[in-house]
Design a protein around this motif. Structure first.
Motif, PDB file in Angstrom:
ATOM      1  N   LYS A   1       0.996  -0.984  -0.068  1.00 36.44           N
ATOM      2  CA  LYS A   1      -0.140  -0.031  -0.072  1.00 36.44           C
ATOM      3  C   LYS A   1       1.098   1.267  -0.059  1.00 36.44           C
ATOM      4  O   LYS A   1       2.162   1.234   0.495  1.00 36.44           O
ATOM      5  CB  LYS A   1      -0.900  -0.198   1.298  1.00 36.44           C
ATOM      6  CG  LYS A   1      -0.324   0.127   2.651  1.00 36.44           C
ATOM      7  CD  LYS A   1      -1.443   0.139   3.573  1.00 36.44           C
ATOM      8  CE  LYS A   1      -1.022   0.068   4.888  1.00 36.44           C
ATOM      9  NZ  LYS A   1      -2.069   0.115   5.971  1.00 36.44           N
ATOM     10  N   PRO A   2       0.318   2.445  -0.278  1.00 36.62           N
ATOM     11  CA  PRO A   2       1.112   3.543  -0.370  1.00 36.62           C
ATOM     12  C   PRO A   2       1.546   4.047   0.965  1.00 36.62           C
ATOM     13  O   PRO A   2       1.145   3.676   2.069  1.00 36.62           O
ATOM     14  CB  PRO A   2       0.292   4.630  -0.828  1.00 36.62           C
ATOM     15  CG  PRO A   2      -0.998   4.008  -1.583  1.00 36.62           C
ATOM     16  CD  PRO A   2      -1.110   2.597  -0.658  1.00 36.62           C
ATOM     17  N   GLY A   3       2.699   4.819   1.055  1.00 36.26           N
ATOM     18  CA  GLY A   3       3.215   5.501   1.989  1.00 36.26           C
ATOM     19  C   GLY A   3       4.483   4.773   2.581  1.00 36.26           C
ATOM     20  O   GLY A   3       5.061   4.270   1.531  1.00 36.26           O
ATOM     21  N   SER A   4       4.859   4.898   3.969  1.00 35.73           N
ATOM     22  CA  SER A   4       6.106   4.605   4.305  1.00 35.73           C
ATOM     23  C   SER A   4       6.077   3.696   5.602  1.00 35.73           C
ATOM     24  O   SER A   4       4.880   3.839   6.348  1.00 35.73           O
ATOM     25  CB  SER A   4       7.072   5.782   4.687  1.00 35.73           C
ATOM     26  OG  SER A   4       7.174   6.528   3.695  1.00 35.73           O
ATOM     27  N   VAL A   5       7.002   2.754   5.814  1.00 33.01           N
ATOM     28  CA  VAL A   5       6.896   2.293   7.309  1.00 33.01           C
ATOM     29  C   VAL A   5       8.135   2.712   7.715  1.00 33.01           C
ATOM     30  O   VAL A   5       9.329   2.663   7.207  1.00 33.01           O
ATOM     31  CB  VAL A   5       6.917   0.644   7.186  1.00 33.01           C
ATOM     32  CG1 VAL A   5       7.336   0.129   8.494  1.00 33.01           C
ATOM     33  CG2 VAL A   5       5.431   0.087   6.594  1.00 33.01           C
ATOM     34  N   ILE A   6       7.978   3.257   9.281  1.00 38.61           N
ATOM     35  CA  ILE A   6       9.182   3.883   9.819  1.00 38.61           C
ATOM     36  C   ILE A   6       9.480   3.272  10.910  1.00 38.61           C
ATOM     37  O   ILE A   6       8.545   2.772  11.850  1.00 38.61           O
ATOM     38  CB  ILE A   6       8.886   5.420  10.035  1.00 38.61           C
ATOM     39  CG1 ILE A   6       8.740   6.216   8.898  1.00 38.61           C
ATOM     40  CG2 ILE A   6      10.123   5.967  10.891  1.00 38.61           C
ATOM     41  CD1 ILE A   6       8.337   7.586   9.307  1.00 38.61           C
ATOM     42  N   THR A   7      10.555   2.584  11.000  1.00 37.96           N
ATOM     43  CA  THR A   7      10.843   1.946  12.139  1.00 37.96           C
ATOM     44  C   THR A   7      12.135   2.843  13.227  1.00 37.96           C
ATOM     45  O   THR A   7      12.771   3.638  12.582  1.00 37.96           O
ATOM     46  CB  THR A   7      11.659   0.523  12.056  1.00 37.96           C
ATOM     47  OG1 THR A   7      12.803   0.563  11.288  1.00 37.96           O
ATOM     48  CG2 THR A   7      10.716  -0.364  10.908  1.00 37.96           C
ATOM     49  N   TRP A   8      11.883   2.468  14.429  1.00 38.39           N
ATOM     50  CA  TRP A   8      12.780   3.209  15.391  1.00 38.39           C
ATOM     51  C   TRP A   8      13.219   2.414  16.566  1.00 38.39           C
ATOM     52  O   TRP A   8      12.357   1.673  17.169  1.00 38.39           O
ATOM     53  CB  TRP A   8      12.067   4.390  15.911  1.00 38.39           C
ATOM     54  CG  TRP A   8      12.713   5.319  16.946  1.00 38.39           C
ATOM     55  CD1 TRP A   8      13.979   5.177  17.471  1.00 38.39           C
ATOM     56  CD2 TRP A   8      12.238   6.384  17.807  1.00 38.39           C
ATOM     57  NE1 TRP A   8      14.197   6.228  18.261  1.00 38.39           N
ATOM     58  CE2 TRP A   8      13.052   6.892  18.326  1.00 38.39           C
ATOM     59  CE3 TRP A   8      10.837   7.032  17.532  1.00 38.39           C
ATOM     60  CZ2 TRP A   8      12.949   7.995  19.263  1.00 38.39           C
ATOM     61  CZ3 TRP A   8      10.747   8.115  18.399  1.00 38.39           C
ATOM     62  CH2 TRP A   8      11.865   8.440  19.173  1.00 38.39           C
ATOM     63  N   THR A   9      14.693   2.196  16.486  1.00 34.72           N
ATOM     64  CA  THR A   9      15.303   1.281  17.659  1.00 34.72           C
ATOM     65  C   THR A   9      16.295   2.004  18.421  1.00 34.72           C
ATOM     66  O   THR A   9      17.176   2.725  17.904  1.00 34.72           O
ATOM     67  CB  THR A   9      15.942   0.220  16.948  1.00 34.72           C
ATOM     68  OG1 THR A   9      15.067  -0.867  16.165  1.00 34.72           O
ATOM     69  CG2 THR A   9      16.719  -0.860  18.045  1.00 34.72           C
ATOM     70  N   ASN A  10      16.160   1.630  19.850  1.00 34.05           N
ATOM     71  CA  ASN A  10      17.248   2.211  20.724  1.00 34.05           C
ATOM     72  C   ASN A  10      17.734   0.888  21.548  1.00 34.05           C
ATOM     73  O   ASN A  10      16.919  -0.006  21.658  1.00 34.05           O
ATOM     74  CB  ASN A  10      16.577   2.936  21.891  1.00 34.05           C
ATOM     75  CG  ASN A  10      16.564   4.512  21.307  1.00 34.05           C
ATOM     76  OD1 ASN A  10      15.575   4.770  20.750  1.00 34.05           O
ATOM     77  ND2 ASN A  10      17.248   5.363  21.693  1.00 34.05           N
ATOM     78  N   CYS A  11      19.099   0.943  21.795  1.00 38.30           N
ATOM     79  CA  CYS A  11      19.825   0.103  22.399  1.00 38.30           C
ATOM     80  C   CYS A  11      20.180   0.534  23.687  1.00 38.30           C
ATOM     81  O   CYS A  11      20.386   1.651  23.697  1.00 38.30           O
ATOM     82  CB  CYS A  11      21.037  -0.512  21.665  1.00 38.30           C
ATOM     83  SG  CYS A  11      20.731  -1.046  20.046  1.00 38.30           S
ATOM     84  N   ARG A  12      20.299  -0.382  24.906  1.00 38.14           N
ATOM     85  CA  ARG A  12      20.333   0.245  26.148  1.00 38.14           C
ATOM     86  C   ARG A  12      21.668   0.149  26.297  1.00 38.14           C
ATOM     87  O   ARG A  12      22.373  -0.669  27.102  1.00 38.14           O
ATOM     88  CB  ARG A  12      19.770  -0.553  27.303  1.00 38.14           C
ATOM     89  CG  ARG A  12      19.662  -0.252  28.590  1.00 38.14           C
ATOM     90  CD  ARG A  12      18.693  -0.681  29.414  1.00 38.14           C
ATOM     91  NE  ARG A  12      18.618  -0.282  30.824  1.00 38.14           N
ATOM     92  CZ  ARG A  12      18.000  -0.450  31.694  1.00 38.14           C
ATOM     93  NH1 ARG A  12      16.700  -1.369  31.355  1.00 38.14           N
ATOM     94  NH2 ARG A  12      17.748  -0.018  32.880  1.00 38.14           N
ATOM     95  N   HIS A  13      22.649   1.248  26.106  1.00 35.69           N
ATOM     96  CA  HIS A  13      23.812   1.673  26.265  1.00 35.69           C
ATOM     97  C   HIS A  13      24.125   1.475  27.871  1.00 35.69           C
ATOM     98  O   HIS A  13      23.240   1.915  28.540  1.00 35.69           O
ATOM     99  CB  HIS A  13      24.277   2.844  25.747  1.00 35.69           C
ATOM    100  CG  HIS A  13      25.865   3.220  25.762  1.00 35.69           C
ATOM    101  ND1 HIS A  13      26.528   3.407  26.992  1.00 35.69           N
ATOM    102  CD2 HIS A  13      26.848   2.922  24.513  1.00 35.69           C
ATOM    103  CE1 HIS A  13      28.038   3.651  26.465  1.00 35.69           C
ATOM    104  NE2 HIS A  13      27.872   3.391  25.198  1.00 35.69           N
ATOM    105  N   PRO A  14      25.207   0.922  28.278  1.00 33.70           N
ATOM    106  CA  PRO A  14      25.433   0.895  29.632  1.00 33.70           C
ATOM    107  C   PRO A  14      25.403   2.343  30.496  1.00 33.70           C
ATOM    108  O   PRO A  14      25.113   2.387  31.639  1.00 33.70           O
ATOM    109  CB  PRO A  14      26.938   0.520  29.714  1.00 33.70           C
ATOM    110  CG  PRO A  14      27.004  -0.386  28.543  1.00 33.70           C
ATOM    111  CD  PRO A  14      26.281   0.343  27.577  1.00 33.70           C
ATOM    112  N   TYR A  15      25.672   3.455  29.685  1.00 35.94           N
ATOM    113  CA  TYR A  15      25.558   4.702  30.167  1.00 35.94           C
ATOM    114  C   TYR A  15      24.147   5.173  30.693  1.00 35.94           C
ATOM    115  O   TYR A  15      24.014   6.086  31.557  1.00 35.94           O
ATOM    116  CB  TYR A  15      26.149   5.856  29.251  1.00 35.94           C
ATOM    117  CG  TYR A  15      27.745   5.632  29.258  1.00 35.94           C
ATOM    118  CD1 TYR A  15      28.585   4.936  30.008  1.00 35.94           C
ATOM    119  CD2 TYR A  15      28.428   6.733  27.993  1.00 35.94           C
ATOM    120  CE1 TYR A  15      29.813   4.819  29.934  1.00 35.94           C
ATOM    121  CE2 TYR A  15      29.599   6.665  27.950  1.00 35.94           C
ATOM    122  CZ  TYR A  15      30.561   5.864  28.651  1.00 35.94           C
ATOM    123  OH  TYR A  15      31.790   5.673  28.575  1.00 35.94           O
TER     124      TYR A  15
END
Length: 217
Positions: free
Chosen positions: A143-157
Motif C-alpha cells: 500500500k502507499p506510504g512509508s513504514v518507519i522503524t525506530w530502535t534504541n539499544c540500552r547503552h551502559p551509560y
C-alpha cells in the motif's frame, strides 16, 4: 561460500532443519510464544517501535534527515544551534531543566536510514543512538506510504552517568531513569511524526520546513 556442515555441527545450540524435526521445531517455537511478557523481557535491552505513515518514503526520509525537524516531532528537544564542530548541534532537552543535548545526524539516502547520535551534557562521545529507517510501504505492506522503524539499544551509560560533574545540578535526574518509559514516550513521538507528515502530505504542503535558526547540517 556457505560454512561447511561439519563446522556447523560443532557449534552447540544451533537449531536447524538438519538437526530438528518439524514437530520439535514447532513445539520449541510454541514454548517461546507467550500471551503475556514481563516488561524487562520486551523492553529491557532494546526498544523498537514502528508505524505506517501515509507519506511517500522519499519525503519522509528527507524530513527525518534534517535534524532541525526534531524540534517539531519530539516531545522535548528544542532550540538547536551549531555547537562549534561541523555537523554537531547542541540544544535543550526540556524533559529536565537546564539540560543540554548534543546531536549529530548520520543518514544514508540509498537505504533511507537516519541515525541520531546524541548525548546529554557533553558532545565528545555521542552514545545515545536513535536508529531509524524508512521503508517503502508498497514493498512490505502493498500500500502507499512509508513504514518507519525506530530502535534504541540500552547503552551502559543509561544506567550510569559517565559525567555526573557536567550535570547542571546534583539532583538532576538522569536520562536512563526514564528507560522504562522509552516505549511509551517514543510511541507518542512517533505519532507526532505520523501526524505532521500525513497532515502536510495530504494537504499538498511541503513536508519539510525551514529551520527556525541557522543550524549545522
Amino acid at each position: 561460500m556457505s560454512e561447511p556442515s561439519s563446522t556447523l555441527a560443532d557449534i552447540p545450540g544451533l537449531i536447524r532443519i538438519e538437526n530438528t524435526g518439524k514437530e520439535e521445531l514447532t513445539a520449541h517455537c510454541m514454548e517461546l510464544t507467550h500471551a503475556v511478557y514481563p516488561h524487562h523481557q520486551v523492553y529491557g535491552q532494546y526498544c523498537t517501535i514502528h508505524e505506517h505513515v501515509d507519506c511517500p518514503p522519499e519525503q519522509a526520509y528527507d524530513y527525518l534527515r534534517q535534524g532541525h525537524h526534531l524540534e517539531e516531532w519530539t516531545c522535548s528537544l528544542r532550540d538547536f544551534a551549531p555547537a562549534g564542530t561541523p555537523g554537531l548541534w547542541v540544544g535543550h532537552d526540556r524533559l529536565e531543566d537546564d539540560t543540554r543535548i548534543y546531536c549529530r545526524v548520520s543518514a544514508n539516502p540509498e537505504t533511507m536510514t537516519v541515525d541520531y547520535h546524541c548525548s546529554w551534557d557533553q558532545g565528545e562521545k555521542l552514545w545515545m543512538i536513535y536508529l531509524m529507517r524508512v521503508v517503502p510501504a508498497r514493498l512490505v505492506l502493498d500500500k502507499p506510504g512509508s513504514v518507519i522503524t525506530w530502535t534504541n539499544c540500552r547503552h551502559p551509560y543509561y544506567d550510569d552517568n559517565p559525567h555526573p560533574g557536567l550535570a547542571p545540578r546534583p539532583d538532576r535526574p538522569w536520562v536512563g531513569d526514564y528507560w522504562d518509559l522509552f516505549y511509551a514516550g517514543h510511541t507518542v513521538e512517533m505519532r507526532n511524526l505520523k501526524a505532521i507528515l500525513e497532515h502536510r502530505h495530504r494537504g499538498g504542503l511541503p513536508v519539510s520546513s525551514a529551520p527556525a535558526r541557522a543550524v549545522a547540517r
